[in-house]
Structure formats: C-alpha cells, structure tokens
Enzyme design. Structure first.
Site: not given
Lengths: 396, 357
Positions: A159, A292, A327
């Site tokens: 990620c 994040h 996400h």
C-alpha cells in the site's frame, strides 16, 4: 540535488469521481463513494461495502479505446494517466519521459476469472485473461497508450507503492536521467484482495471510520492517480505553471511484523522524519497531513501515535480521505498525492468523513469539514504490508 | 563520481551456484522444458516451523540475500531493493485455488499475506531488523535492472551505503502450465545444453540472485559501470543505446572482452542480439547463459553473477561458450546484453577495477 522537481499535471479516477474535478466536487459536498459491490459477483456482495469506481469495464474500455479484457487496473490507469498528461499540457514525446506506476493486483481481476475453469481442467480458461496478469503488464499497457518507451518501471511495496513511484521518479529527474516522469499507481477491486483482507478480519461491514474510536476496519476501494513531474528546465522551456514542488520523501521499513504495524509506529515515524529532513522544513511548516488512515484498529492507532510523537505540540490539520474513496491499495499514494496537490492549488483541506470520537489510544481529532484555508506544505503518508512505510511532502 | 563496487553475492539457480567450487565446473543438464533451482539446505537460515510456511521464492530470496551479506561482511544493509517479475506465485496460486474451491469462505490469510511482491524484501528486513530503505520493483524483464539502477543511484547519492539488491523469480506448476499453453517453451526432449544448436525453443527457468553494492572499495575488484533498459526498441535504438553506453564509459566495442548474450532459444527474438554481436563486437568472446538458468524475468541477475565471477576469477568458463569458440584471455569489461520476449532489452556493463584506488 539539482533544481526542483515540479508537479505539472494531475489525474485521478476514484469512487468519488472519474476525474480530478469530479473528486474535488465530492470533497466539497462531503459525498462518500462507499457503497455495495455492483461490478462483480461475490458472496460478500451486499455485505462488505467497497469504494467502486462508477464505471463498468465496458464503459472504461470505450472511453479509452482499449479492449475490455486488458484488466481493470490497466483501464483505470490509462484513464488517470491520460488526464494527468493532458492537464500538464506538455508534448511528452519531445522529452525523455518515463512512466513509473505502482500496483499490487495488476491483472488479478482477470486471472481470478480464469482460475475456476483452469482448476477444472488445466487446458481450459481463456488465455487472454492471464496474459496481463503480471503487475508490470499494466504499466506497459499504460506506457503503450501514452507512447512512452524511454523508461518504464513498476513498484509493488503493497500500500505504499505509489509514493515510492513518485519518489523514484523525482530521483531519476534529479540525477538527470529523465526530464518528465508520469508517476503514480492503479489498482482495481478484485475478489482476491477482498477475500484476502476479509480473511485477515480487517474489513468493516459498515462504511469505514478512520481515526474514530468506533472504527472496525477498512473498506477496499479502487482507482488510479498520477502526477506528471518535470524538471525545472522542462517547466521553464514549456512555460508551464508549477502546481507543486516535490519537497521531500522518506522510505523506511517498520521491520516489526509481516502485516501489523508496531504500536509506536516506528517505521511511519522514521518515514515522516526522513521526508521532513529532506524538505528542510520545520515541523510547524506542515499545514496538512493526508493520513494513511485506513480505518483498521492497528493502522490508525500506530499511525496516530507516530504522528503525535513526531509533531507533538505542532499537530497540523489532518485527515484520511479513505472514508471517501476506500483503501485503493497500491494506487492510494498516487490518488492521495493528487489530493495533496489539490490542497495546495485549491487552498483547502479535506474532511475525514464519519469521525465522531477520538481514539482512546491517542488523542487526535481530524479535520471534519471541507475547509478553504492557507496551505503551503502538505505531507502524505502511505504504509503497507511487509512494514513498508513512505511519506512524501509537496510544497507550493 | 563514486564507483559502485560489488562486495558480495549470493545466487541460487538451476545450476549449483552457491557454496565452494570452481565456476560452473559441474553443469546440470535437463531434458525437460522446466529448469528448477539446485537449492541449498535451508535449515541454516530458518527453523522447521518457519520453513513449512515459506514458499520457495521466499526461501531462495532470503537465503541468497544472506549469502550475499555474509560474503560482504555486512550484518544489516542500509537498503534492501528487490526485483521480481512475477512475485510470489506459489502463495498467489494457493490463495486463488482456495478462493475458488471454498467459494470465498473460510480462507487462511497466510498465503494472501505472502502473495504480495514485497514479501521477499520485507521478510529479509524483518529477519535482519533492517529499518532502512526497502523497495520492490516488478517490471517483467526489467525487474532486476530497476533494482540495480535504484541501488546505483543510492550509492551515487551516499557512497558510504551498503545496498542489498537482487532479482528473484520462481516457477510454479500453475505458472509453467499456463506459460506452456502460450507456446513459449521447447516441447521435445532436447537437452538444455543443446538449446542454441538449432534455436528451437525456450526453456523455463527461475532463480534468486542478491548482490551487495557499495561505494567503499573492498577486495572484490568488480564495479558496476552502468545499466540501461529499452522497452520495445527497434534495431536503430538498440545500436544507439550500445554506442551511448560504451561512450559514456570511455570504451569502444573492442574493450568488451566478453559479451554475455541473453539469447533465449527463440530464433526471432535472438536474431537482433546475434546480429549485433557479430557486427558490433566482432572481437569479443560471446558467452550465453539462458541454457544454464532458463528463461525468466530476472535471468539477467544470473548473468550479473556470472559476469562478476568471470571478472573475479579472470577466466571464461567453457559452459557458456558455443562449441569451437576459444575464450579470450581475462576480460577487463563485460557487457550483459539481455532480451526477453523481443520487447525488453537491457544492458549491464561490468568492469574489472583492480588498479583503481
């Protein structure tokens, strides 16, 4: 390092918009993109919310003039990369141009269609469903579409991938190897990742609530985000306006656990520290952090702790935009880089949707309303499986 | 400009390329289209419980990384940079199979966790508690080259760094069957050692090569001069790239004592390399390597190991030469000229640097 590396163009496609302008409108209106699965079959349909891009493969393929089977990751990537190049308004063929893309699933959305037939009989399954399986293939398809041959590369650090792509592009320009880099990432929703994250029990069955005390996990999203970064020379010769400068970046490893972050967020702390040191800025100079902020118990507590430890008294405005987009894994750093540049060009900060109560672990209250305010320096965090932590700073 | 020294290497390949012994003295011949690695005993690096959970790509990656670090005398590197074309195929295949068989229910997360490409580099970081720069590239046959370039740039930025960089790829039953369906490999039972006799097809390969690079001079005496990748380049672009590469290093074609050619056995793809070898490097000894390591995205990492060994040992092993070719005496410069699928061409220039201070 010679000169500055500038952002000259941006492009994005996410659950909240098929273009940068559409994403911006959703932010202003507080419109989340999280909803039910509609584009593929899964037993989790109607159960696990996701952030789908509101376009079928057929529509995306028709928009960009590519065959539908080339993988959704490539289609999303082509659309966002084209928008970024168009917004830069530079003829990239005139310069030494590279493409550095990031992806974690590559052509998995097609491979998982191939597998049921293949497992029945290994002579079965349509080969065109696996020809673009490799992550690097999506980059090659985007490069072919943009006519980029000079340099291509793909990063997969889970990620944090896209931030690393932008940082690597900046270094290649600083070393005088390239003039222009189209950098960012693309990831499509897939059953593979949906079930993977579900097996880890970190998906929320409700729309996700990053940094909220009641958070129960993340919602997967999909999309692509690219920036066109250019050397000072390109900017001057092409007489273009700098949207932002890549001021600093840091890449570290938490080296704590294969999936979980250390409680104190040692990797994320070090990434922010490195990025800030490179930028030469003071802590107080950072006006906004795009977190994040996935919405998992572990990430938000760890990241929050690291942010609090690092910024102390000087906590800037901060928010996670994942409550809007979900996400988007390998694409998240690219998409959030586009949002960070928007914060600078539009002089605004984005809301952290659905936040109500601060986490008991660390007292952080994110930005809750879309707000027009002075923004000169933005930090964007991206952390991933394998302990990969990256942080990047964009300045006006 | 700081020089980039090779200070340690670890290589696991379809030949026995780890441990002691003369370079490629014993060659393993295969009569199938799948070359599998000759693997070391992993118990020196992992306990049995760990080993049970690890796919081959992880074992090979961590082991070859450890060998390289040990040789370089480095406990913890400053950066770990990995290239892999396909990533962790075994775990990906396991998770996909279970996903289909169990209809998305009751799935074990371990293969999913271990399916992402960065698992290899992050596992090395976890084992060594290395919190430094950690990066994973995946770009078909540019994966190793991307990693190598990043490592070179890092050392140019900070010469004191010790950077672990490499290329890793595994074959699985699934990947082999699928690639075979694309008609990629030799179907008869020709020995891999006869691969180039009639350019009759490709054999599948795999491998894991890690190297330690540093700006600080060690007794390794080999430097990486440059790396370049060309995507979908035509004949003219390749010739131009060769000229630039040599020119930038102050060399001419006759300085290249040994040219390591990434011919795969596919006549069409190999032709451009063979033509360039004949026309541009008539004085160089031409060696080949894909009959030994097979064709795979990071075959150039095997070639890198081979090139460094040749420069170190100052001899070109017979196993890489076509019948009847006499090896030149100890080469000073080696050019690796790799190709993959006719679309990916790359160059790595290695230099003996015994004399330099």
């Amino acid at each position: 390092m010679k000169g500055s590396v500038h952002v000259a163009g941006i492009g994005a496609i996410t659950a909240i918009g098929n273009s940068v302008d559409e994403c911006m409108r959703s932010f202003r209106q507080h419109t989340s993109g999280i909803g039910s699965i509609t584009l593929f079959d899964s037993i989790h349909r109607g159960v696990l919310p996701v952030g789908e891009v509101k376009a079928t493969n057929e529509t995306l393929a028709a928009n960009v003039g590519q065959p539908e089977y080339i993988s959704r990751t490539a289609l999303l990537g082509i659309q966002a990369a084209r928008e970024a190049v168009a917004s830069a308004g530079i003829d990239i063929a005139k310069w030494r141009t590279g493409l550095i893309s990031a992806t974690t699933v590559g052509g998995m959305d097609r491979t998982e269609n191939f597998f049921p037939d293949f497992l029945q009989d290994n002579k079965k399954g349509k080969l065109h469903d696996v020809v673009n399986h490799a992550c690097g293939r999506s980059t090659e398809l985007i490069a072919d579409d943009l006519g980029i041959h000079h340099f291509i590369s793909t990063i997969n650090t889970a990620c944090s991938s896209s931030v690393n792509a932008i940082a690597y592009g900046t270094r290649l320009i600083n070393h005088g190897m390239l003039d222009i880099v189209v950098a960012g990432g693309s990831d499509a929703l897939s059953k593979f990742t949906l079930n993977g994250f579900n097996s880890l029990m970190i998906l929320d069955r409700e729309p996700c609530r990053p940094f909220d005390a009641s958070r129960k996990g993340l919602n997967l999203g999909e999309g692509a985000g690219f920036v066109v970064i250019v050397s000072q020379r390109v900017l001057e010769q092409e007489k273009k306006k700098s949207l932002a400068v890549v001021a600093g970046y840091g890449n570290t490893n938490d080296a704590y656990h294969q999936t979980a972050s250390s409680p104190e967020g040692r990797g994320s702390y070090a990434a922010m520290q490195k990025a800030l040191a490179m930028s030469g800025l003071s802590l107080e100079a950072i006006d906004y952090i795009n977190l994040h902020g996935t919405g998992t118990l572990n990430n938000d507590a760890s990241e929050g702790t690291a942010v609090k430890r690092f910024f102390g008294e000087h906590l800037p405005k901060l928010s996670s935009t994942k409550a809007f987009t979900g996400h988007t894994l390998g694409a998240s750093g690219g998409i959030e880089a586009v949002f960070s540049v928007l914060a600078l060009t539009q002089q605004c900060v984005f809301p952290n949707l659905r936040f109500e109560t601060a986490m008991p672990e660390v007292d952080i209250v994110p930005q809750q309303k879309f707000e027009e305010t002075t923004v000169n320096h933005v930090m964007s965090n991206s952390f991933g499986f394998g302990g990969n932590c990256s942080s990047i700073i964009f300045s006006k | 400009m700081s020089r980039i020294f090779v200070t340690g290497m670890g290589n696991i390949s379809p030949q026995k390329t780890w441990g002691d012994g003369t370079l490629l003295a014993e060659i393993t011949a295969y009569t199938t289209d799948r070359l599998s690695c000759v693997e070391p005993d992993y118990s020196q690096w992992f306990d049995p419980r760990q080993l049970r959970r690890m796919s081959r790509v992880l074992k090979m990656g961590v082991a070859s990384g450890s060998i390289a670090l040990k040789e370089a005398g480095i406990a913890v590197p400053d950066a770990i940079i990995t290239g892999t074309g396909y990533g962790c195929l075994e775990d990906t295949g396991i998770f996909l199979t279970k996903l289909v068989e169990n209809h998305e229910e009751a799935l074990n997360p371990t293969p999913f966790i271990q399916s992402t490409h960065n698992t290899i580099g992050s596992l090395i970081a976890l084992q060594l508690q290395c919190q430094g720069y950690n990066q994973t590239y995946t770009q078909d046959a540019f994966s190793f080259e991307s990693s190598l370039l990043d490592a070179i740039l890092m050392i140019k930025e900070e010469p004191a760094l010790n950077v672990l960089t490499g290329g890793v790829d595994e074959i699985t039953d699934y990947s082999h069957i699928i690639q075979r369906r694309f008609g990629k490999f030799t179907s008869d039972n020709t020995s891999n050692l006869d691969l180039f006799k009639n350019e009759n097809g490709i054999v599948n390969g795999e491998g894991s090569t890690y190297i330690v690079l540093s700006g600080a001079k060690k007794d390794y005496h080999v430097c990486v001069e440059s790396v370049a990748t060309l995507y979908k380049a035509d004949d003219a672009a390749l010739r131009k790239a060769i000229n630039e590469l040599l020119g930038n290093s102050g060399l001419t074609a006759k300085d290249i004592g040994c040219l390591l050619l990434g011919t795969s056995g596919n006549e069409r793809h190999d032709k451009v390399l063979l033509d360039h070898a004949d026309q541009l490097f008539p004085q160089s000894t031409v060696g080949r390597y894909k009959h030994l390591c097979g064709e795979h995205p990071v075959a150039s990492a095997f070639a890198f190991w081979l090139g460094v060994k040749i420069l170190q040992e100052q001899t070109i092993p017979g196993a890489i030469l076509m019948p009847g070719v006499q090896a030149a005496s100890a080469p000073e410069n080696i050019l690796i000229y790799n190709q993959y699928g006719g679309t990916h061409h790359s160059f790595i220039l290695l230099k003996s640097c015994r004399d330099s201070g």
